[in-house]
Design a protein around this motif. Structure first.
Motif, PDB file in Angstrom:
ATOM      1  N   TYR A  56       0.840  -1.192   0.000  1.00  0.00           N
ATOM      2  CA  TYR A  56       0.000   0.000   0.000  1.00  0.00           C
ATOM      3  C   TYR A  56       0.879   1.247   0.000  1.00  0.00           C
ATOM      4  N   TYR A  57       0.455   2.280  -0.703  1.00  0.00           N
ATOM      5  CA  TYR A  57       1.205   3.537  -0.665  1.00  0.00           C
ATOM      6  C   TYR A  57       0.276   4.726  -0.848  1.00  0.00           C
ATOM      7  N   PHE A  58       0.800   5.895  -0.481  1.00  0.00           N
ATOM      8  CA  PHE A  58       0.136   7.180  -0.725  1.00  0.00           C
ATOM      9  C   PHE A  58       0.931   7.936  -1.780  1.00  0.00           C
ATOM     10  N   ASP A  59       0.249   8.634  -2.652  1.00  0.00           N
ATOM     11  CA  ASP A  59       0.945   9.618  -3.481  1.00  0.00           C
ATOM     12  C   ASP A  59       0.586  10.995  -2.911  1.00  0.00           C
ATOM     13  N   PRO A  60       1.526  11.640  -2.219  1.00  0.00           N
ATOM     14  CA  PRO A  60       1.186  12.881  -1.504  1.00  0.00           C
ATOM     15  C   PRO A  60       1.091  14.113  -2.393  1.00  0.00           C
ATOM     16  N   HIS A  61       1.365  13.953  -3.693  1.00  0.00           N
ATOM     17  CA  HIS A  61       1.312  15.137  -4.576  1.00  0.00           C
ATOM     18  C   HIS A  61       1.067  14.643  -5.999  1.00  0.00           C
ATOM     19  N   ALA A 103      10.201  17.255   3.749  1.00  0.00           N
ATOM     20  CA  ALA A 103      10.704  17.464   2.392  1.00  0.00           C
ATOM     21  C   ALA A 103      10.069  16.447   1.458  1.00  0.00           C
ATOM     22  N   GLY A 104       9.588  16.918   0.315  1.00  0.00           N
ATOM     23  CA  GLY A 104       8.988  16.034  -0.681  1.00  0.00           C
ATOM     24  C   GLY A 104       9.899  15.892  -1.892  1.00  0.00           C
ATOM     25  N   MET A 105      10.045  14.659  -2.359  1.00  0.00           N
ATOM     26  CA  MET A 105      10.832  14.406  -3.574  1.00  0.00           C
ATOM     27  C   MET A 105       9.867  14.063  -4.702  1.00  0.00           C
ATOM     28  N   THR A 106       9.958  14.816  -5.788  1.00  0.00           N
ATOM     29  CA  THR A 106       9.072  14.593  -6.924  1.00  0.00           C
ATOM     30  C   THR A 106       9.806  13.833  -8.020  1.00  0.00           C
ATOM     31  N   LEU A 107       9.185  12.764  -8.485  1.00  0.00           N
ATOM     32  CA  LEU A 107       9.816  11.892  -9.481  1.00  0.00           C
ATOM     33  C   LEU A 107       9.284  12.255 -10.863  1.00  0.00           C
ATOM     34  N   TYR A 108      10.145  12.875 -11.659  1.00  0.00           N
ATOM     35  CA  TYR A 108       9.777  13.301 -13.012  1.00  0.00           C
ATOM     36  C   TYR A 108      10.702  12.625 -14.011  1.00  0.00           C
ATOM     37  N   PRO A 109      10.230  12.431 -15.227  1.00  0.00           N
ATOM     38  CA  PRO A 109      11.061  11.743 -16.217  1.00  0.00           C
ATOM     39  C   PRO A 109      12.363  12.490 -16.545  1.00  0.00           C
ATOM     40  N   VAL A 110      12.325  13.828 -16.639  1.00  0.00           N
ATOM     41  CA  VAL A 110      13.529  14.568 -17.040  1.00  0.00           C
ATOM     42  C   VAL A 110      13.977  15.530 -15.948  1.00  0.00           C
ATOM     43  N   SER A 111      13.117  16.460 -15.562  1.00  0.00           N
ATOM     44  CA  SER A 111      13.492  17.414 -14.509  1.00  0.00           C
ATOM     45  C   SER A 111      13.217  16.786 -13.135  1.00  0.00           C
ATOM     46  N   LYS A 112      13.582  17.486 -12.090  1.00  0.00           N
ATOM     47  CA  LYS A 112      13.424  17.020 -10.709  1.00  0.00           C
ATOM     48  C   LYS A 112      14.179  15.692 -10.495  1.00  0.00           C
ATOM     49  N   SER A 149       4.945  13.395 -17.302  1.00  0.00           N
ATOM     50  CA  SER A 149       4.993  12.944 -15.903  1.00  0.00           C
ATOM     51  C   SER A 149       4.414  11.541 -15.864  1.00  0.00           C
ATOM     52  N   LYS A 150       4.689  10.843 -14.789  1.00  0.00           N
ATOM     53  CA  LYS A 150       4.261   9.451 -14.709  1.00  0.00           C
ATOM     54  C   LYS A 150       3.499   9.230 -13.410  1.00  0.00           C
ATOM     55  N   PRO A 151       2.200   9.006 -13.480  1.00  0.00           N
ATOM     56  CA  PRO A 151       1.426   8.880 -12.242  1.00  0.00           C
ATOM     57  C   PRO A 151       1.827   7.689 -11.378  1.00  0.00           C
ATOM     58  N   THR A 152       2.466   6.695 -11.984  1.00  0.00           N
ATOM     59  CA  THR A 152       2.900   5.531 -11.198  1.00  0.00           C
ATOM     60  C   THR A 152       4.382   5.618 -10.816  1.00  0.00           C
ATOM     61  N   ALA A 153       4.888   6.821 -10.647  1.00  0.00           N
ATOM     62  CA  ALA A 153       6.304   6.987 -10.302  1.00  0.00           C
ATOM     63  C   ALA A 153       6.612   6.486  -8.892  1.00  0.00           C
ATOM     64  N   VAL A 154       5.642   6.550  -7.972  1.00  0.00           N
ATOM     65  CA  VAL A 154       5.924   6.061  -6.611  1.00  0.00           C
ATOM     66  C   VAL A 154       6.185   4.549  -6.620  1.00  0.00           C
ATOM     67  N   LEU A 187      10.698  12.562   5.168  1.00  0.00           N
ATOM     68  CA  LEU A 187      10.825  12.527   3.703  1.00  0.00           C
ATOM     69  C   LEU A 187       9.574  11.916   3.072  1.00  0.00           C
ATOM     70  N   LEU A 188       9.083  12.556   2.018  1.00  0.00           N
ATOM     71  CA  LEU A 188       7.953  12.035   1.248  1.00  0.00           C
ATOM     72  C   LEU A 188       8.397  11.858  -0.205  1.00  0.00           C
ATOM     73  N   VAL A 189       7.710  10.989  -0.922  1.00  0.00           N
ATOM     74  CA  VAL A 189       8.026  10.813  -2.335  1.00  0.00           C
ATOM     75  C   VAL A 189       6.713  10.834  -3.126  1.00  0.00           C
ATOM     76  N   ASN A 190       6.712  11.575  -4.236  1.00  0.00           N
ATOM     77  CA  ASN A 190       5.468  11.740  -4.990  1.00  0.00           C
ATOM     78  C   ASN A 190       5.731  11.757  -6.491  1.00  0.00           C
ATOM     79  N   SER A 191       4.644  11.635  -7.261  1.00  0.00           N
ATOM     80  CA  SER A 191       4.769  11.630  -8.725  1.00  0.00           C
ATOM     81  C   SER A 191       4.517  13.002  -9.321  1.00  0.00           C
ATOM     82  N   ALA A 192       3.752  13.853  -8.603  1.00  0.00           N
ATOM     83  CA  ALA A 192       3.298  15.140  -9.153  1.00  0.00           C
ATOM     84  C   ALA A 192       2.742  14.973 -10.564  1.00  0.00           C
ATOM     85  N   GLY A 193       2.135  13.818 -10.828  1.00  0.00           N
ATOM     86  CA  GLY A 193       1.542  13.583 -12.145  1.00  0.00           C
ATOM     87  C   GLY A 193       0.614  14.727 -12.519  1.00  0.00           C
TER      88      GLY A 193
END
Lengths: 89, 277
Positions: free
Chosen positions: B2-7, B186-195, B224-229, B213-219
């Motif tokens: 189970y996971y949360f996407d916080p952003h 602090a939130g880490m955003t996982l993006y294909p090119v930037s971030k 962007s990739k909604p399943t980055a988490v 620490l949080l990790v999110n997709s910012a889809g």
């Protein structure tokens, strides 16, 4: 926190990926060289050269990614409140 | 797991994405108000947007068993219009008691201008007066370092703010230490090119530990990739990290941070009744 995987195993796992990324950069430079015009006035090329030098630097706390981020960043202006003429709070 | 996407900006995603997130283990997400790709012309445009965030999106998420939460603000890009921003800030309290509204966000800076800083400070004042949590956007690329440092200066200058109720998002290698050392999340955003990439986010967890620490997709509507988490979860596993550490970052940390909001009510899926029983 320690990386659970050993250095040799990690390098073996990442080797092809690193190779591909370096080749991509080399091919991009070649493409730029084959194109018209020059980069004498380029703001970006000196930054890229600085970043490449960091890649080749010795281990030292393993902060290459942070150092390269800072090369590609505008410096922090500690006087920004004055610079922007923000109203006093 | 189970996971949360916080952003994640689900207004920009399809219903199929909700279904895919659910299949990947997403049980909850939070959606900050953001720039929709165009500047809105009036306060009523924002009112409609806030209705979408607090009415339609929670319904759509619910179809797949995902809990939906949200944050409200006028984003940094549109904050260049100070007059409109002030109208929106004055209207936000109409929505603060709605279910699932976690606080003010994502506020912040975009190009680090005077107008952006002015409206950021006015959002902070609103959050302090209404006792809301805060979610913060930091600028992109070459503006990130200066913008993050400016944001931290403004946050630390306001003694009314409880730092454990503020998350500074989109941190990278050169900004994460500053944010954590000042006591913020602090939130880490996982993006294909930037971030950040998933692998670099794992590096940051290894360097700083999982605390705050949080990790999110910012889809969103861009690349962007909604399943980055889930990509981050896999990268952690391949690096040899235990499930307990992964769960801490992608599930327990979001619950701890969101749990400080009065509108956060969440039934863990392993404690829910099975439908039909």
């Amino acid at each position: 926190m320690e990386v659970p995987i050993g250095a040799a195993e990690l390098l073996e796992r990442e080797y092809l990926g690193i190779r591909a990324k370096i080749l991509e950069i080399a091919a991009t430079f070649d493409r730029i060289d084959r194109s018209r015009g020059d980069l004498v006035a380029s703001r970006e090329m000196p930054l890229i050269r600085q970043a490449l030098e960091v890649l080749l630097s010795e281990k030292e706390n393993a902060t290459r990614a942070e150092q390269i981020q800072l090369i590609f960043s505008r410096p922090y202006d500690e006087q920004w409140i004055k610079t922007l003429e923000m109203p006093s709070r | 797991m189970y996971y949360f996407d916080p952003h994640i900006h689900m207004v920009s995603r399809t219903t199929d994405d909700y279904e895919m997130l659910a299949k990947m283990g997403c049980v909850g997400l939070s959606e900050p108000a953001f720039w929709a790709g165009f500047d809105r012309g009036s306060v009523d445009g924002f009112r409609d947007y806030f209705c979408q965030l607090t009415e339609f999106e929670p319904n759509r998420a619910g179809w797949y068993g995902i809990a939906h939460y949200t944050w409200l603000c006028i984003n940094a890009k549109e904050a260049e219009n100070v007059e409109l921003s002030r109208e929106v800030i004055a209207m936000i309290p109409e929505f603060l008691d709605r279910p699932g509204v976690l606080g003010i966000g994502e506020i912040g800076l975009n190009k680090n201008t005077k107008n952006e800083a002015t409206i950021f400070l006015e959002h902070l004042d609103l959050a302090a007066r209404t006792d809301e949590q805060i979610l913060i956007h930091t600028p992109h690329l070459e503006d990130k370092y200066q913008g993050t440092r400016m944001i931290l200066d403004m946050l630390c200058d306001d003694a009314r703010l409880n730092r454990s109720r503020v998350c500074v998002d989109h941190v990278e290698e050169h900004t994460v230490r500053h944010v954590l050392e000042e006591g913020f999340w602090a939130g880490m955003t996982l993006y294909p090119v930037s971030k950040c990439t998933p692998e670099r986010a794992v590096d940051i967890v290894e360097r700083y530990g999982p605390e705050r620490l949080l990790v999110n997709s910012a889809g969103d509507w861009g690349p962007s990739k909604p399943t980055a988490v889930p990509d981050f979860i896999l990268a952690m596993r391949l690096r040899g990290h235990p499930e307990s550490l992964i769960r801490r970052v992608v599930y327990e940390n979001p619950l701890a941070f969101f749990g400080q909001s009065r509108n956060f009510h969440f039934a863990p899926p392993d404690e829910k009744n099975v439908p039909g029983q």
